[in-house]
Every structure is written in structure tokens, then in C-alpha cells.
Write an enzyme that holds these catalytic residues in place. Structure first.
Site, short mmCIF file in Angstrom:
data_model
loop_
_atom_site.label_atom_id
_atom_site.label_comp_id
_atom_site.label_asym_id
_atom_site.label_seq_id
_atom_site.Cartn_x
_atom_site.Cartn_y
_atom_site.Cartn_z
N LYS A 11 4.53 2.88 2.34
CA LYS A 11 4.90 4.29 2.20
C LYS A 11 5.76 4.74 3.40
O LYS A 11 5.85 4.04 4.41
CB LYS A 11 3.61 5.13 2.08
N TYR A 51 4.03 9.10 -9.81
CA TYR A 51 2.65 9.59 -9.68
C TYR A 51 2.26 10.54 -10.82
O TYR A 51 1.36 11.35 -10.66
CB TYR A 51 2.47 10.28 -8.32
N ASN A 114 -1.19 7.41 4.00
CA ASN A 114 -2.10 6.26 4.16
C ASN A 114 -1.40 4.91 4.02
O ASN A 114 -2.01 3.92 3.64
CB ASN A 114 -3.30 6.41 3.20
N HIS A 117 0.55 1.65 -0.88
CA HIS A 117 0.17 1.92 -2.27
C HIS A 117 -0.23 0.61 -2.94
O HIS A 117 0.32 -0.43 -2.61
CB HIS A 117 1.33 2.54 -3.06
N GLU A 128 4.13 0.45 -13.14
CA GLU A 128 4.68 0.61 -11.78
C GLU A 128 5.67 -0.52 -11.44
O GLU A 128 6.66 -0.29 -10.74
CB GLU A 128 3.54 0.67 -10.77
#
Ligand code: UDP
Ligand code: MG
Length: 141
Positions: A11, A51, A114, A117, A128
Site C-alpha cells: 500500500k 474496494y 496497514n 493488502h 482482484e
């Protein structure tokens, strides 16, 4: 256990802090193989599409703003039980709850930022992977 493929991303917070190599190395050391990889900058619309399952959640707008705030590195991991194995290496969504030695425990800045992914099931992995890599570009075993 069946050979699976899962979609992972470093990320924006991980790219920004020069953690691309560290994140990739942790998956490789766990025995997963990288079979596709690319750097990209998601637009806000891209992040909202990626998302989409979370569109009703309170964190959706902030998450999509964040995920489109800088480049990401998307990659496909392959191996026995790759979906669950990758999530083990990542750790829990909330770094405060992530196990010792996981990527999120060691590097995440917050529950949102965080660092990494990972797909959560076969169906989401297929969506995805298709989102980031066209069938033609994907290396075949
Ligand atoms: N997220 C957040 N707040 C929350 C839950 C999730 O900002 O309370 C963000 C976080 O970046 C997370 C992403 O939304 O990784 C997707 O959430 P999900 O529940 O799918 O967690 P994951 O599968 O990434 O562990
Ligand atoms: Mg998820």
C-alpha cells in the site's frame, strides 16, 4: 492443499517508506512465489472499484482517498494454500491485534495505513487478480 493464486499489494504507506523489498521478501521466505508484479497509481475511481465490497462501510471513503494518495505495488502470489498463507504473513487488519513477526505488526502505521493488502477468498482473489493484471499479461505455469 491446492495450488492457489492471491492478489497482494504494498500500500502507499509501504511504498513511501521504502518497504517494497521487505514486504516481497517476507512472502518469498514463506514459500510463496511471485508470478506477476507491477507498480501503479490508483485513481480514486480505481480504489472505489477495487474496494467495492466495502462501499457501505464507514471507513470506505477514507480508505479510497488513502489508496489513491500514492503509488502501490500489486503482485500475484502462488503456492499451496496461498490465500490463507499470505494472510498469515500479513497479520490481522488492525496492527495492534496482529501477531508478532507479521508484516502489519512490524510496519503498519494504523488500521487504515496497514502496509499490505491480501485477497480473502478464491472469488475475491480472481476478481482482484483480474483487476490488476489482464489474462494476457499473467505468467502461466
Ligand atoms: N480498514 C480501515 N478501518 C477498518 C477496517 C479496515 O481503514 O476499521 C481498511 C484497512 O486498510 C483494511 C482495508 O480497509 O486493510 C480493507 O478492510 P478489510 O476488512 O478487508 O481488511 P483486510 O482484508 O485488508 O485485512
Ligand atoms: Mg479484505
Amino acid at each position: 492443499m491446492a495450488v492457489e493464486r492471491t492478489l497482494s499489494m504494498v500500500k502507499p504507506d509501504g511504498v513511501e517508506r521504502n518497504l517494497i523489498g521487505e514486504v516481497l521478501a517476507r512472502f518469498e521466505r514463506a514459500g510463496l512465489r511471485i508470478v506477476a508484479l507491477r507498480m501503479a497509481r490508483l485513481s480514486l475511481a480505481d480504489a472505489q472499484a477495487f474496494y467495492g465490497v466495502h462501499r457501505e462501510r464507514p471507513f470506505f471513503q477514507s480508505l479510497c482517498n488513502y489508496m489513491s494518495s500514492g503509488p502501490i505495488v500489486a503482485f500475484v502470489l502462488e503456492g499451496d494454500g496461498a490465500i490463507a498463507k499470505a494472510r498469515e504473513v500479513m497479520g490481522a487488519t488492525d496492527p495492534a491485534k496482529a501477531a508478532t513477526g507479521t508484516i502489519r505488526r512490524d510496519f503498519a502505521l494504523s488500521i487504515e495505513r496497514n502496509t499490505v493488502h491480501g485477497s480473502d477468498a478464491r472469488e475475491t482473489a480472481a476478481f482482484e487478480i483480474g483487476f490488476h493484471f489482464s489474462g494476457l499479461n499473467l505468467y502461466a505455469r
